[in-house]
Design an enzyme around this catalytic site. Structure first.
Site, PDB file in Angstrom:
ATOM      1  N   GLN A   1     -22.115 -27.841  -6.400  1.00  0.00           N
ATOM      2  CA  GLN A   1     -23.167 -28.866  -6.300  1.00  0.00           C
ATOM      3  C   GLN A   1     -23.764 -28.900  -4.905  1.00  0.00           C
ATOM      4  N   THR A   2     -22.946 -29.068  -3.877  1.00  0.00           N
ATOM      5  CA  THR A   2     -23.415 -29.213  -2.499  1.00  0.00           C
ATOM      6  C   THR A   2     -24.123 -27.948  -2.001  1.00  0.00           C
TER       7      THR A   2
ATOM      8  N   GLY B   1     -15.250 -25.250  -3.333  1.00  0.00           N
ATOM      9  CA  GLY B   1     -13.914 -24.676  -3.221  1.00  0.00           C
ATOM     10  C   GLY B   1     -13.703 -23.627  -4.301  1.00  0.00           C
TER      11      GLY B   1
ATOM     12  N   GLN C   1       7.360 -51.013  16.356  1.00  0.00           N
ATOM     13  CA  GLN C   1       7.448 -49.897  15.397  1.00  0.00           C
ATOM     14  C   GLN C   1       7.296 -50.430  13.971  1.00  0.00           C
TER      15      GLN C   1
ATOM     16  N   GLY D   1       6.767 -37.344  20.470  1.00  0.00           N
ATOM     17  CA  GLY D   1       6.406 -35.946  20.734  1.00  0.00           C
ATOM     18  C   GLY D   1       6.723 -35.036  19.563  1.00  0.00           C
TER      19      GLY D   1
ATOM     20  N   THR E   1     -14.480 -37.083   3.240  1.00  0.00           N
ATOM     21  CA  THR E   1     -15.831 -36.520   3.145  1.00  0.00           C
ATOM     22  C   THR E   1     -16.113 -35.954   1.771  1.00  0.00           C
TER      23      THR E   1
ATOM     24  N   GLU F   1     -16.127 -35.207  -2.193  1.00  0.00           N
ATOM     25  CA  GLU F   1     -16.291 -36.122  -3.326  1.00  0.00           C
ATOM     26  C   GLU F   1     -17.030 -37.381  -2.895  1.00  0.00           C
TER      27      GLU F   1
ATOM     28  N   ASP G   1     -19.109 -38.740   0.951  1.00  0.00           N
ATOM     29  CA  ASP G   1     -18.850 -39.281   2.291  1.00  0.00           C
ATOM     30  C   ASP G   1     -18.499 -40.758   2.154  1.00  0.00           C
TER      31      ASP G   1
HETATM   32  C1  LIG Z   1      -0.341 -35.325  -1.448  1.00  0.00           C
HETATM   33  C2  LIG Z   1      -1.387 -34.583  -0.676  1.00  0.00           C
HETATM   34  C3  LIG Z   1      -2.751 -34.740  -1.314  1.00  0.00           C
HETATM   35  C4  LIG Z   1      -3.749 -33.931  -0.539  1.00  0.00           C
HETATM   36  C5  LIG Z   1      -4.911 -33.554  -1.412  1.00  0.00           C
HETATM   37  C6  LIG Z   1      -5.614 -32.383  -0.800  1.00  0.00           C
HETATM   38  C7  LIG Z   1      -5.357 -31.169  -1.545  1.00  0.00           C
HETATM   39  C8  LIG Z   1      -6.259 -31.136  -2.741  1.00  0.00           C
HETATM   40  C9  LIG Z   1      -7.091 -29.922  -2.675  1.00  0.00           C
HETATM   41  C10 LIG Z   1      -8.236 -29.844  -3.317  1.00  0.00           C
HETATM   42  C11 LIG Z   1      -8.782 -31.003  -4.091  1.00  0.00           C
HETATM   43  C12 LIG Z   1     -10.138 -31.280  -3.567  1.00  0.00           C
HETATM   44  C13 LIG Z   1     -11.025 -31.822  -4.658  1.00  0.00           C
HETATM   45  C14 LIG Z   1     -12.323 -32.242  -4.091  1.00  0.00           C
HETATM   46  C15 LIG Z   1     -13.218 -31.053  -3.795  1.00  0.00           C
HETATM   47  C16 LIG Z   1     -14.573 -31.582  -3.447  1.00  0.00           C
HETATM   48  C17 LIG Z   1     -15.577 -31.604  -4.366  1.00  0.00           C
HETATM   49  C18 LIG Z   1     -16.859 -32.172  -3.987  1.00  0.00           C
HETATM   50  O1  LIG Z   1     -17.056 -32.642  -2.893  1.00  0.00           O
HETATM   51  S1  LIG Z   1     -18.030 -32.147  -5.240  1.00  0.00           S
HETATM   52  C19 LIG Z   1     -19.485 -32.836  -4.511  1.00  0.00           C
HETATM   53  C20 LIG Z   1     -19.328 -34.317  -4.259  1.00  0.00           C
HETATM   54  N1  LIG Z   1     -20.583 -34.852  -3.858  1.00  0.00           N
HETATM   55  C21 LIG Z   1     -20.809 -36.174  -3.834  1.00  0.00           C
HETATM   56  O2  LIG Z   1     -19.947 -37.000  -4.079  1.00  0.00           O
HETATM   57  C22 LIG Z   1     -22.212 -36.572  -3.490  1.00  0.00           C
HETATM   58  C23 LIG Z   1     -22.272 -38.033  -3.073  1.00  0.00           C
HETATM   59  N2  LIG Z   1     -23.587 -38.558  -3.458  1.00  0.00           N
HETATM   60  C24 LIG Z   1     -23.745 -39.268  -4.650  1.00  0.00           C
HETATM   61  O3  LIG Z   1     -22.838 -39.546  -5.375  1.00  0.00           O
HETATM   62  C25 LIG Z   1     -25.141 -39.730  -4.990  1.00  0.00           C
HETATM   63  O4  LIG Z   1     -26.093 -38.882  -4.509  1.00  0.00           O
HETATM   64  C26 LIG Z   1     -25.420 -41.151  -4.483  1.00  0.00           C
HETATM   65  C27 LIG Z   1     -25.003 -41.272  -3.044  1.00  0.00           C
HETATM   66  C28 LIG Z   1     -24.598 -42.083  -5.319  1.00  0.00           C
HETATM   67  C29 LIG Z   1     -26.884 -41.473  -4.576  1.00  0.00           C
HETATM   68  O5  LIG Z   1     -27.266 -41.328  -5.923  1.00  0.00           O
HETATM   69  P1  LIG Z   1     -28.802 -41.099  -6.214  1.00  0.00           P
HETATM   70  O6  LIG Z   1     -29.349 -40.093  -5.279  1.00  0.00           O
HETATM   71  O7  LIG Z   1     -28.959 -40.876  -7.664  1.00  0.00           O
HETATM   72  O8  LIG Z   1     -29.530 -42.445  -5.836  1.00  0.00           O
HETATM   73  P2  LIG Z   1     -29.189 -43.925  -6.047  1.00  0.00           P
HETATM   74  O9  LIG Z   1     -30.523 -44.555  -6.216  1.00  0.00           O
HETATM   75  O10 LIG Z   1     -28.309 -44.388  -4.934  1.00  0.00           O
HETATM   76  O11 LIG Z   1     -28.405 -44.077  -7.458  1.00  0.00           O
HETATM   77  C30 LIG Z   1     -29.205 -44.244  -8.614  1.00  0.00           C
HETATM   78  C31 LIG Z   1     -28.464 -45.123  -9.569  1.00  0.00           C
HETATM   79  O12 LIG Z   1     -27.364 -44.384 -10.053  1.00  0.00           O
HETATM   80  C32 LIG Z   1     -26.169 -45.091  -9.851  1.00  0.00           C
HETATM   81  N3  LIG Z   1     -25.147 -44.088  -9.595  1.00  0.00           N
HETATM   82  C33 LIG Z   1     -25.080 -43.263  -8.531  1.00  0.00           C
HETATM   83  N4  LIG Z   1     -23.988 -42.472  -8.630  1.00  0.00           N
HETATM   84  C34 LIG Z   1     -23.392 -42.814  -9.811  1.00  0.00           C
HETATM   85  C35 LIG Z   1     -22.207 -42.343 -10.467  1.00  0.00           C
HETATM   86  N5  LIG Z   1     -21.436 -41.400  -9.923  1.00  0.00           N
HETATM   87  N6  LIG Z   1     -21.893 -42.891 -11.664  1.00  0.00           N
HETATM   88  C36 LIG Z   1     -22.659 -43.873 -12.182  1.00  0.00           C
HETATM   89  N7  LIG Z   1     -23.785 -44.387 -11.605  1.00  0.00           N
HETATM   90  C37 LIG Z   1     -24.120 -43.843 -10.413  1.00  0.00           C
HETATM   91  C38 LIG Z   1     -26.442 -45.960  -8.666  1.00  0.00           C
HETATM   92  O13 LIG Z   1     -25.552 -47.063  -8.638  1.00  0.00           O
HETATM   93  C39 LIG Z   1     -27.856 -46.356  -8.943  1.00  0.00           C
HETATM   94  O14 LIG Z   1     -27.810 -47.334  -9.945  1.00  0.00           O
HETATM   95  P3  LIG Z   1     -28.873 -48.554  -9.905  1.00  0.00           P
HETATM   96  O15 LIG Z   1     -28.589 -49.291  -8.630  1.00  0.00           O
HETATM   97  O16 LIG Z   1     -30.226 -47.900  -9.899  1.00  0.00           O
HETATM   98  O17 LIG Z   1     -28.561 -49.353 -11.120  1.00  0.00           O
HETATM   99  C1  FAD Z   2     -13.023 -29.580   2.428  1.00  0.00           C
HETATM  100  C2  FAD Z   2     -14.279 -29.788   1.622  1.00  0.00           C
HETATM  101  C3  FAD Z   2     -14.332 -29.371   0.296  1.00  0.00           C
HETATM  102  C4  FAD Z   2     -15.505 -29.524  -0.440  1.00  0.00           C
HETATM  103  N1  FAD Z   2     -15.551 -29.046  -1.734  1.00  0.00           N
HETATM  104  C5  FAD Z   2     -16.705 -29.130  -2.422  1.00  0.00           C
HETATM  105  C6  FAD Z   2     -16.799 -28.588  -3.742  1.00  0.00           C
HETATM  106  O1  FAD Z   2     -15.837 -28.043  -4.274  1.00  0.00           O
HETATM  107  N2  FAD Z   2     -17.995 -28.673  -4.397  1.00  0.00           N
HETATM  108  C7  FAD Z   2     -19.098 -29.275  -3.843  1.00  0.00           C
HETATM  109  O2  FAD Z   2     -20.137 -29.321  -4.487  1.00  0.00           O
HETATM  110  N3  FAD Z   2     -19.022 -29.824  -2.587  1.00  0.00           N
HETATM  111  C8  FAD Z   2     -17.859 -29.748  -1.877  1.00  0.00           C
HETATM  112  N4  FAD Z   2     -17.797 -30.290  -0.611  1.00  0.00           N
HETATM  113  C9  FAD Z   2     -18.991 -30.884  -0.012  1.00  0.00           C
HETATM  114  C10 FAD Z   2     -18.898 -32.402   0.048  1.00  0.00           C
HETATM  115  O3  FAD Z   2     -19.026 -32.957  -1.229  1.00  0.00           O
HETATM  116  C11 FAD Z   2     -19.976 -32.933   0.992  1.00  0.00           C
HETATM  117  O4  FAD Z   2     -19.726 -32.440   2.290  1.00  0.00           O
HETATM  118  C12 FAD Z   2     -19.955 -34.458   0.989  1.00  0.00           C
HETATM  119  O5  FAD Z   2     -20.492 -34.940  -0.222  1.00  0.00           O
HETATM  120  C13 FAD Z   2     -20.736 -35.047   2.181  1.00  0.00           C
HETATM  121  O6  FAD Z   2     -22.073 -34.648   2.111  1.00  0.00           O
HETATM  122  P1  FAD Z   2     -22.777 -34.013   3.406  1.00  0.00           P
HETATM  123  O7  FAD Z   2     -21.929 -32.921   3.885  1.00  0.00           O
HETATM  124  O8  FAD Z   2     -24.174 -33.737   3.036  1.00  0.00           O
HETATM  125  O9  FAD Z   2     -22.727 -35.175   4.483  1.00  0.00           O
HETATM  126  P2  FAD Z   2     -23.999 -36.002   5.047  1.00  0.00           P
HETATM  127  O10 FAD Z   2     -24.521 -36.886   3.980  1.00  0.00           O
HETATM  128  O11 FAD Z   2     -24.895 -35.060   5.710  1.00  0.00           O
HETATM  129  O12 FAD Z   2     -23.223 -36.923   6.107  1.00  0.00           O
HETATM  130  C14 FAD Z   2     -23.454 -36.833   7.516  1.00  0.00           C
HETATM  131  C15 FAD Z   2     -23.507 -38.255   8.065  1.00  0.00           C
HETATM  132  O13 FAD Z   2     -24.669 -38.891   7.554  1.00  0.00           O
HETATM  133  C16 FAD Z   2     -24.340 -40.175   7.005  1.00  0.00           C
HETATM  134  N5  FAD Z   2     -25.284 -40.508   5.922  1.00  0.00           N
HETATM  135  C17 FAD Z   2     -25.775 -39.671   4.980  1.00  0.00           C
HETATM  136  N6  FAD Z   2     -26.607 -40.333   4.149  1.00  0.00           N
HETATM  137  C18 FAD Z   2     -26.651 -41.629   4.570  1.00  0.00           C
HETATM  138  C19 FAD Z   2     -27.325 -42.802   4.124  1.00  0.00           C
HETATM  139  N7  FAD Z   2     -28.143 -42.800   3.059  1.00  0.00           N
HETATM  140  N8  FAD Z   2     -27.095 -43.947   4.811  1.00  0.00           N
HETATM  141  C20 FAD Z   2     -26.250 -43.978   5.865  1.00  0.00           C
HETATM  142  N9  FAD Z   2     -25.596 -42.885   6.347  1.00  0.00           N
HETATM  143  C21 FAD Z   2     -25.792 -41.732   5.699  1.00  0.00           C
HETATM  144  C22 FAD Z   2     -22.914 -39.989   6.502  1.00  0.00           C
HETATM  145  O14 FAD Z   2     -22.251 -41.253   6.405  1.00  0.00           O
HETATM  146  C23 FAD Z   2     -22.301 -39.091   7.595  1.00  0.00           C
HETATM  147  O15 FAD Z   2     -21.862 -39.931   8.657  1.00  0.00           O
HETATM  148  C24 FAD Z   2     -16.632 -30.148   0.153  1.00  0.00           C
HETATM  149  C25 FAD Z   2     -16.574 -30.595   1.474  1.00  0.00           C
HETATM  150  C26 FAD Z   2     -15.410 -30.412   2.216  1.00  0.00           C
HETATM  151  C27 FAD Z   2     -15.363 -30.899   3.648  1.00  0.00           C
END
Ligand SMILES: CCCCCCCC/C=C\CCCCC/C=C/C(=O)SCCNC(=O)CCNC(=O)[C@H](O)C(C)(C)COP(=O)(O)OP(=O)(O)OC[C@H]1O[C@@H](n2cnc3c(N)ncnc32)[C@H](O)[C@@H]1OP(=O)(O)O
Ligand code: FAD
Length: 636
Positions: free
Chosen positions: A137-138, A177, A336, A407, A428, A430, A432
């Site tokens: 996605q990203t 990933g 502590q 240490g 960060t 899933e 930020d």
């Molecule tokens: C014991 C040790 C444990 C250690 C573990 C570590 C080891 C594990 C190893 C690996 C596991 C790692 C697994 C994770 C890997 C990472 C994967 C990723 O990162 S995938 C990519 C993730 N990306 C994101 O999360 C992006 C974040 N951004 C968003 O979600 C959206 O863009 C947004 C910020 C929510 C903005 O949405 P949008 O642009 O659509 O605009 P809005 O106007 O804000 O939203 C519109 C309306 O939609 C509603 N909305 C938004 N999101 C959702 C949702 N998810 N579900 C339902 N509704 C949603 C929002 O509320 C708005 O509604 P209204 O206000 O209009 O009613």
């Molecule tokens: C270890 C790791 C694994 C990952 N795995 C995956 C994967 O498997 N699949 C995948 O698709 N993605 C993956 N990602 C990407 C991850 O989902 C994004 O990095 C994450 O969603 C943050 O988005 P960004 O990097 O664009 O941060 P940005 O949004 O650029 O954040 C930078 C700064 O801007 C601020 N900011 C951004 N928007 C706003 C706003 N509207 N208002 C106020 N502040 C704002 C944030 O708070 C932050 O301080 C991974 C990232 C990492 C680090």
């Protein structure tokens, strides 16, 4: 001495049934049995050793991770492990790898958003690992702003195919990933274009590599994005970069030109786009699913760090010797305890909120299948907010546990630096954490009017104070006629307060359940009160400004906290034993079960490759000339 339990005196102080608490922590007798059996299986198999990771180069580390993933899969198949047992095995192998994204995102996305036909086609292949998937996605230019993604998917009605393309450098997929070197398929998110019209971001299953020789397919440029934070840590994962050059793709996950979509939309054979009457946000469904699993992950990561720091705090003695007697255990120092015990309470609090969130997700999923979207906004706000709250607290808590160990906490053999480096991206990925809290703030703005009615309902006093705090923080902000953006920093504070309210109230609800075992419920009540009062103390300005508590109440709360710490003290080791972590999984000399720390630290030091020779490489080339140089400078 080996075989001696140096913490036996601590374990004998316990005032509750530890075995019963192990069941509470695991969630059920069955869950405990699976966890206990699988964790011991992994710990006893040399194929899963992990004590050498810090000495490997990136390429050696990655190859070792591939070996382990393949070995884990062979173990799963040979032993005919169930899906639950297999997930536990991957958890206790404890190595971020492509399998996390294959099982944790690729498969859930197909299950959550694919049509029956697509599930029938792809899930059998994915379950047998005959294809390996990632979640792409990203992009280089966009992560948080999903609607800003630039990759395009243009429907060609002549060929009934989608053409996936990366139009700009910033549209390169970046971070997924498993993408860098392993995944054969991706769920790629792209802007759908049909008949020259754009229809927003949707998911598409795209094959990336040949299933014959693993080479990238025509039009696919793919690789790893390079080293990440820390040495070992997340560098076992191949986070990748991917560019599409007009790639033909016939498998859309949200679209199938020949199949009626149950979910998001469809493109008919005639090339017509039909938006079904479900919320477009369902395309975000996988993120909601993963966020609720990340909350459970937080309780695991924090409990690991707390287990290490608690055991070591009981072993470590410093100052306080009377007449040549033993020095004081550092766990007996009030400072502590005031740093450690709120983290112990948080680990239990996050465990129970993770259980509740799992129920909430299952409930909203069931409702969605009945086209009931009424709880989707709350589910989104809860998963987003609690993911943010628990990962921030856990990342900070792991670092605090490192500091609590002095240490020796900075040694890799403590297990804490690696745990911190692996864990911190959870703040960060899933989503930020700040961006997610803004989503919660947005939800609160829309529902603040209902907060008042919720106040009147019969709630425990503690919850009332927390609810009043949220309402007060929101009204202070909403009352001011300025835009959301202008007030966003303040609204984020209200969002945190709202999430803390949820954690406290669900902990209280947990205690209203039947909890078997001598003294178990009493211990959990102490931990619940520590969690609630610690936050009240930390944010007492908020609570005082609501008028809900007085300065005298705040002082009494602090006195009560100290008393609660004294109640936890004799049970601290037993409370971390209840996590039932093997020494293998903990990966920490400081946190070893028998507390025999110093001999193990000393032994481990000599195993470092640097000690393979008494005189280090480089001595003759660099140090000897230095030492032997004629000093011509009179002053020296
Ligand atoms: C014991 C040790 C444990 C250690 C573990 C570590 C080891 C594990 C190893 C690996 C596991 C790692 C697994 C994770 C890997 C990472 C994967 C990723 O990162 S995938 C990519 C993730 N990306 C994101 O999360 C992006 C974040 N951004 C968003 O979600 C959206 O863009 C947004 C910020 C929510 C903005 O949405 P949008 O642009 O659509 O605009 P809005 O106007 O804000 O939203 C519109 C309306 O939609 C509603 N909305 C938004 N999101 C959702 C949702 N998810 N579900 C339902 N509704 C949603 C929002 O509320 C708005 O509604 P209204 O206000 O209009 O009613
Ligand atoms: C270890 C790791 C694994 C990952 N795995 C995956 C994967 O498997 N699949 C995948 O698709 N993605 C993956 N990602 C990407 C991850 O989902 C994004 O990095 C994450 O969603 C943050 O988005 P960004 O990097 O664009 O941060 P940005 O949004 O650029 O954040 C930078 C700064 O801007 C601020 N900011 C951004 N928007 C706003 C706003 N509207 N208002 C106020 N502040 C704002 C944030 O708070 C932050 O301080 C991974 C990232 C990492 C680090």
């Amino acid at each position: 001495m080996e075989g001696v339990d140096h913490l036996a005196h601590e374990r004998n102080k316990s005032e509750f049934d530890v075995d019963a608490m192990k069941i509470v922590w695991a969630g059920s007798p069955h869950a405990f049995d699976v966890s206990d059996r699988i964790s011991k299986l992994v710990a006893s198999d040399p194929g899963f050793r992990k004590d050498n990771r810090s000495t490997l180069s990136r390429k050696e580390l990655f190859k070792n991770t591939l070996r382990k993933a393949a070995y884990a899969w062979k173990t799963i198949v040979d032993l005919r492990l169930s899906e639950e047992e297999a997930a536990k095995l991957r958890f206790y192998v404890d190595e971020p790898a492509f399998t996390d994204l294959h099982w944790g995102m690729f498969i859930p996305a197909i299950k959550g958003q694919g049509t029956e036909e697509q599930q029938q086609k792809w899930l059998p292949l994915a379950y047998k690992m005959q294809i390996i998937g990632c979640y792409a996605q990203t992009e280089l230019g966009h992560g948080s702003n999903v609607q800003g993604l630039e990759t395009t998917a243009t429907f060609d009605s002549q060929t009934d195919e989608f053409i996936i393309h990366s139009p700009t450098l910033t549209s390169s997929k970046w971070w997924p990933g498993g993408l860098g070197k392993v995944a054969t398929h991706a769920i790629a998110y792209a802007r759908l274009i049909v008949g020259g019209r754009e229809h927003g971001v949707h998911g598409f299953i795209v094959q990336l590599r040949s299933l014959e020789d693993h080479s990238p397919l025509l039009g696919i440029t793919v690789g790893d994005i390079g080293m990440k934070f820390g040495n070992g840590a997340y560098n076992t994962m191949d986070n990748g970069v991917l560019q599409f050059d007009h790639v033909l793709d016939v498998y859309s996950i949200a679209f199938a030109s020949i199949a009626v979509m149950l979910w998001v939309s469809q493109v008919t054979c005639e090339g017509k786009y039909k938006q079904s009457d479900v919320p477009r946000q369902l395309v975000y469904g996988t993120m909601v699913y993963v966020r609720q699993t990340i909350v459970a992950d937080a309780s695991c990561a924090l409990s690991r760090a707390v287990c290490i720091a608690t055991r070591y705090s009981a072993v470590r003695r410093q100052f306080g010797s009377q007449n040549g007697g033993p020095e004081t255990q550092v766990i007996d120092y009030k400072t502590q305890q005031s740093r450690l015990f709120p983290l112990l309470a948080s680990a239990y609090a996050f465990r129970f909120i993770g259980e509740w969130l799992k129920w909430l997700y299952a409930d909203v999923t069931q409702r969605l299948q009945a086209n009931d979207f009424s709880t989707l906004p709350e589910a989104h706000a809860c998963t987003a907010g609690l993911k943010s709250l628990t990962t921030t607290a856990t990342a900070d808590g792991i670092e605090e546990c490192r500091k609590l160990c002095g240490g020796h906490g900075y040694l890799c053999s403590s297990g804490l630096p690696e745990l911190f480096a692996v864990y911190v991206p959870a703040c960060t990925y899933e989503g930020d954490n700040t961006v997610l809290l803004l989503q919660v703030a947005r939800f609160l703005m829309k529902t603040v009017s209902q907060l008042g009615s919720r106040l009147s309902s019969k709630k425990p006093v503690g919850t009332i104070a927390y609810m009043t705090r949220v309402e007060h923080l929101m009204q202070c902000r909403c009352g001011v006629q300025r835009g959301f953006a202008e007030l966003s920093a303040d609204l984020v504070e209200a969002a945190v307060a709202h999430c803390q309210l949820i954690v406290v109230s669900k902990f209280i609800e947990k205690l209203q359940q039947e909890i078997p075992g001598k003294g178990v419920k009493q211990q959990l009540e102490v931990l619940c009160n520590i969690y609630a009062l610690f936050l009240l103390h930390k944010h007492q300005g908020d609570f005082l400004s609501t008028g809900c508590i007085t300065p005298k109440h705040a002082a009494l709360a602090n006195d009560e906290l100290r008393s609660l710490y004294s109640q936890v003290r004799p049970n601290a080791i037993a409370l971390v034993d209840a996590f039932n972590y093997t020494d293998h999984y903990l990966g920490s000399i400081l946190g070893c079960y028998d507390g025999n720390v110093y001999p193990k630290l000393y032994e481990a030091a000599w195993k470092d490759p640097l000690n393979e020779s008494v005189v280090p490489d480089g001595y003759h080339l660099y140090i000897r000339p230095l030492l032997k140089q004629e000093i011509r400078t009179a002053r020296l």
